[in-house]
Scaffold this active site. Structure first.
Site, PDB file in Angstrom:
ATOM      1  N   ARG A  40       0.822  -1.216   0.000  1.00 58.18           N
ATOM      2  CA  ARG A  40       0.000   0.000   0.000  1.00 58.18           C
ATOM      3  C   ARG A  40       0.858   1.269   0.000  1.00 58.18           C
ATOM      4  NH1 ARG A  40      -5.280   1.978   1.615  1.00 58.18           N
ATOM      5  NH2 ARG A  40      -5.106   3.802   2.981  1.00 58.18           N
ATOM      6  N   ILE A  64      -8.188   7.739  -1.167  1.00 61.33           N
ATOM      7  CA  ILE A  64      -8.007   6.300  -1.215  1.00 61.33           C
ATOM      8  C   ILE A  64      -8.661   5.743   0.035  1.00 61.33           C
ATOM      9  CG2 ILE A  64      -5.686   6.502  -0.184  1.00 61.33           C
ATOM     10  CD1 ILE A  64      -4.940   3.880  -1.576  1.00 61.33           C
ATOM     11  N   SER A  65      -9.472   4.717  -0.130  1.00 60.04           N
ATOM     12  CA  SER A  65     -10.225   4.158   1.000  1.00 60.04           C
ATOM     13  C   SER A  65      -9.292   3.605   2.066  1.00 60.04           C
ATOM     14  CB  SER A  65     -11.160   3.050   0.521  1.00 60.04           C
ATOM     15  OG  SER A  65     -12.162   3.546  -0.335  1.00 60.04           O
ATOM     16  N   ALA A  66      -9.823   3.472   3.266  1.00 56.05           N
ATOM     17  CA  ALA A  66      -9.081   2.853   4.357  1.00 56.05           C
ATOM     18  C   ALA A  66      -8.821   1.375   4.049  1.00 56.05           C
ATOM     19  CB  ALA A  66      -9.879   2.967   5.656  1.00 56.05           C
TER      20      ALA A  66
END
Length: 231
Positions: A40, A64-66
């Site tokens: 990530r 950006i999503s968790a």
């Protein structure tokens, strides 16, 4: 999720995945392997917070999503992410989840990311090129990112076994249901102020069933112009 200060990013990424497993967010070995393979830290602007379980701004009024949301979506789609399957990722952003999809379906599969901000498309391709796990898929053409209006899907490689949408639509776009293969699954946040993550399954006869998985908060799925205005 706490920040992990491991000796290097690979260990931090692995610790992030292990923490998601310990909390029951990840139960699939294949999902865990994909998230471990795709660092990530290569897909966020600030690596110092890459492994925190929180959404992060990536510019252009987009996030950006968790990690837990990415894990949840991968888990929901896992049976439709087998080697050789086809995947559409709408609102592909930095390319992180697109890369995870690519690792899961492999070189015999096909993953298409669609993003309407050209600068994000360019940077996401660079991010994927930096990933040892995903770069070979990009080079051989089984993974690709395109500039386009994801609300219209991407008809060239339809129908898809799995479709993921990374922004909230006021209602489910008909084009995405049309491009879903019988037996396929679509995961999409739906709503305006109040949103639900909806799971859409298409049966072999073409009929569709929809259920809500959980309440969520995503940026809106809209036009490029509205996105840049922050609407």
């Amino acid at each position: 999720m706490k920040q992990f200060w491991s000796p290097n990013s690979i260990n931090k990424n692995k610790a992030m995945v292990e923490n998601l497993q310990s909390h029951g967010v990840i139960t699939s070995d294949e999902v865990a392997k994909a998230m471990e393979a795709v660092d990530r830290g290569l897909f966020v602007p600030d690596r110092s917070v890459a492994y925190v379980d929180s959404p992060l701004s990536i510019g252009y009024n987009v996030t950006i999503s968790a990690p837990h949301m990415h894990a949840m979506c991968l888990e929901l789609l896992e049976k439709n992410l087998k080697p050789g399957m086809r995947v559409l990722d709408v609102g592909s952003g930095t390319g992180y989840l697109t890369a995870c999809f690519g690792v899961m379906v492999g070189s015999e599969g096909r993953v298409i990311g669609v993003e309407h901000i050209p600068e994000l498309v360019a940077s996401s391709i660079k991010n994927i090129e930096a990933s040892a796990a995903a770069s070979p898929l990009l080079k051989q053409g089984s993974l690709a990112i395109h500039v386009g209006d994801g609300r219209q899907g991407w008809g060239e490689f339809a129908p898809y076994d799995a479709i993921h949408v990374g922004a909230a639509a006021p209602e489910i776009p008909e084009a995405l249901i049309d491009q879903l293969k019988p037996g396929g699954r679509l995961v999409i946040p739906v709503g305006n102020l109040f949103q639900d993550l909806q799971v859409v399954d298409k049966s072999s006869d073409g009929s569709v069933s929809i259920r809500s998985e959980t309440s969520v908060r995503y940026v809106p799925l809209t036009s490029r112009e509205a996105q840049l205005r922050g609407e």
